[in-house]
Scaffold this motif. Structure first.
Motif, PDB file in Angstrom:
ATOM      1  N   GLN A  12       0.833  -1.202   0.000  1.00  0.00           N
ATOM      2  CA  GLN A  12       0.000   0.000   0.000  1.00  0.00           C
ATOM      3  C   GLN A  12       0.868   1.253   0.000  1.00  0.00           C
ATOM      4  O   GLN A  12       2.017   1.226   0.465  1.00  0.00           O
ATOM      5  CB  GLN A  12      -0.912   0.009   1.219  1.00  0.00           C
ATOM      6  CG  GLN A  12      -2.040  -1.023   1.151  1.00  0.00           C
ATOM      7  CD  GLN A  12      -3.032  -0.860   2.280  1.00  0.00           C
ATOM      8  OE1 GLN A  12      -2.679  -0.402   3.375  1.00  0.00           O
ATOM      9  NE2 GLN A  12      -4.282  -1.214   2.024  1.00  0.00           N
ATOM     10  N   ALA A  13       0.303   2.322  -0.486  1.00  0.00           N
ATOM     11  CA  ALA A  13       1.008   3.602  -0.467  1.00  0.00           C
ATOM     12  C   ALA A  13       1.434   3.934   0.960  1.00  0.00           C
ATOM     13  O   ALA A  13       0.662   3.728   1.911  1.00  0.00           O
ATOM     14  CB  ALA A  13       0.122   4.705  -1.019  1.00  0.00           C
ATOM     15  N   LYS A  86       4.940   5.280  -3.220  1.00  0.00           N
ATOM     16  CA  LYS A  86       3.824   5.983  -3.849  1.00  0.00           C
ATOM     17  C   LYS A  86       3.335   5.174  -5.052  1.00  0.00           C
ATOM     18  O   LYS A  86       4.098   4.402  -5.638  1.00  0.00           O
ATOM     19  CB  LYS A  86       4.288   7.362  -4.323  1.00  0.00           C
ATOM     20  CG  LYS A  86       4.891   8.228  -3.223  1.00  0.00           C
ATOM     21  CD  LYS A  86       5.418   9.537  -3.783  1.00  0.00           C
ATOM     22  CE  LYS A  86       6.035  10.396  -2.701  1.00  0.00           C
ATOM     23  NZ  LYS A  86       6.543  11.686  -3.238  1.00  0.00           N
ATOM     24  N   PRO A  87       2.089   5.367  -5.452  1.00  0.00           N
ATOM     25  CA  PRO A  87       1.587   4.629  -6.626  1.00  0.00           C
ATOM     26  C   PRO A  87       2.455   4.831  -7.871  1.00  0.00           C
ATOM     27  O   PRO A  87       2.603   3.908  -8.678  1.00  0.00           O
ATOM     28  CB  PRO A  87       0.190   5.210  -6.816  1.00  0.00           C
ATOM     29  CG  PRO A  87      -0.231   5.595  -5.435  1.00  0.00           C
ATOM     30  CD  PRO A  87       1.023   6.118  -4.779  1.00  0.00           C
ATOM     31  N   GLU A  88       3.055   5.992  -7.999  1.00  0.00           N
ATOM     32  CA  GLU A  88       3.900   6.255  -9.165  1.00  0.00           C
ATOM     33  C   GLU A  88       5.225   5.501  -9.124  1.00  0.00           C
ATOM     34  O   GLU A  88       5.991   5.538 -10.083  1.00  0.00           O
ATOM     35  CB  GLU A  88       4.157   7.751  -9.338  1.00  0.00           C
ATOM     36  CG  GLU A  88       4.665   8.456  -8.097  1.00  0.00           C
ATOM     37  CD  GLU A  88       3.541   9.135  -7.325  1.00  0.00           C
ATOM     38  OE1 GLU A  88       2.452   8.527  -7.183  1.00  0.00           O
ATOM     39  OE2 GLU A  88       3.763  10.277  -6.848  1.00  0.00           O
ATOM     40  N   THR A  90       5.184   2.314  -8.926  1.00  0.00           N
ATOM     41  CA  THR A  90       4.837   1.033  -9.522  1.00  0.00           C
ATOM     42  C   THR A  90       5.603   0.827 -10.831  1.00  0.00           C
ATOM     43  O   THR A  90       5.553   1.665 -11.733  1.00  0.00           O
ATOM     44  CB  THR A  90       3.325   0.965  -9.791  1.00  0.00           C
ATOM     45  OG1 THR A  90       2.629   0.995  -8.548  1.00  0.00           O
ATOM     46  CG2 THR A  90       2.968  -0.311 -10.549  1.00  0.00           C
ATOM     47  N   SER A 121      -0.356   0.231  -4.291  1.00  0.00           N
ATOM     48  CA  SER A 121      -1.770   0.561  -4.398  1.00  0.00           C
ATOM     49  C   SER A 121      -2.082   1.828  -3.601  1.00  0.00           C
ATOM     50  O   SER A 121      -1.477   2.091  -2.565  1.00  0.00           O
ATOM     51  CB  SER A 121      -2.623  -0.593  -3.892  1.00  0.00           C
ATOM     52  OG  SER A 121      -2.377  -0.829  -2.526  1.00  0.00           O
ATOM     53  N   SER A 122      -3.035   2.574  -4.090  1.00  0.00           N
ATOM     54  CA  SER A 122      -3.405   3.841  -3.415  1.00  0.00           C
ATOM     55  C   SER A 122      -4.486   3.622  -2.376  1.00  0.00           C
ATOM     56  O   SER A 122      -5.081   2.578  -2.278  1.00  0.00           O
ATOM     57  CB  SER A 122      -3.878   4.861  -4.445  1.00  0.00           C
ATOM     58  OG  SER A 122      -4.954   4.333  -5.187  1.00  0.00           O
TER      59      SER A 122
END
Length: 122
Positions: A12-13, A86-88, A90, A121-122
């Motif tokens: 998770q984020a 962070k999701p970015e 990924t 994941s956010s």
């Protein structure tokens, strides 16, 4: 030099992961090593690098302060500690090794691992 990356997964984020890259061959100890990543539809980009002597490290601005690269030459292993993900972030993360050249330029690296997927994941 052969490289084998591991440690990816789903997080998770705000979470953390530690990637590892095991290398074969004594020459690993004399190489600069690095992590790159490639997100879907994007080019492979530099993440972090560390010199053979462990005296110098380099980071992309996007990960500075969150990621830490390290290596243990006695174990022929390098690591990437990733915090506050962070999701970015990924992407598929690749470890790489080089003898000479710019530490942040992927074209300088002649040895690559197979990649390990990190999903945030956010």
């Amino acid at each position: 030099v052969q490289l084998q990356a591991s440690g990816g997964g789903l997080v998770q984020a705000g979470g953390s992961l530690r990637l590892s890259c095991a290398a074969s061959g004594r020459a690993f100890r004399s190489y600069t090593v690095a992590w790159f990543r490639q997100a879907p539809g994007k080019e492979r980009e530099f993440v972090a690098a560390i010199s053979w002597s462990v005296s110098v490290s380099y980071y992309a601005d996007s990960v500075k302060g969150r990621f830490t690269i390290s290596r243990d030459n006695a174990k022929n292993t390098m690591y990437l500690q990733m915090n506050n993900l962070k999701p970015e972030d990924t992407a598929v993360y690749y470890c790489a090794a080089q003898a000479v050249g710019s530490p942040t330029d992927r074209r300088s690296y002649g040895y690559w691992g197979q990649g390990t997927l990190v999903t945030v994941s956010s």
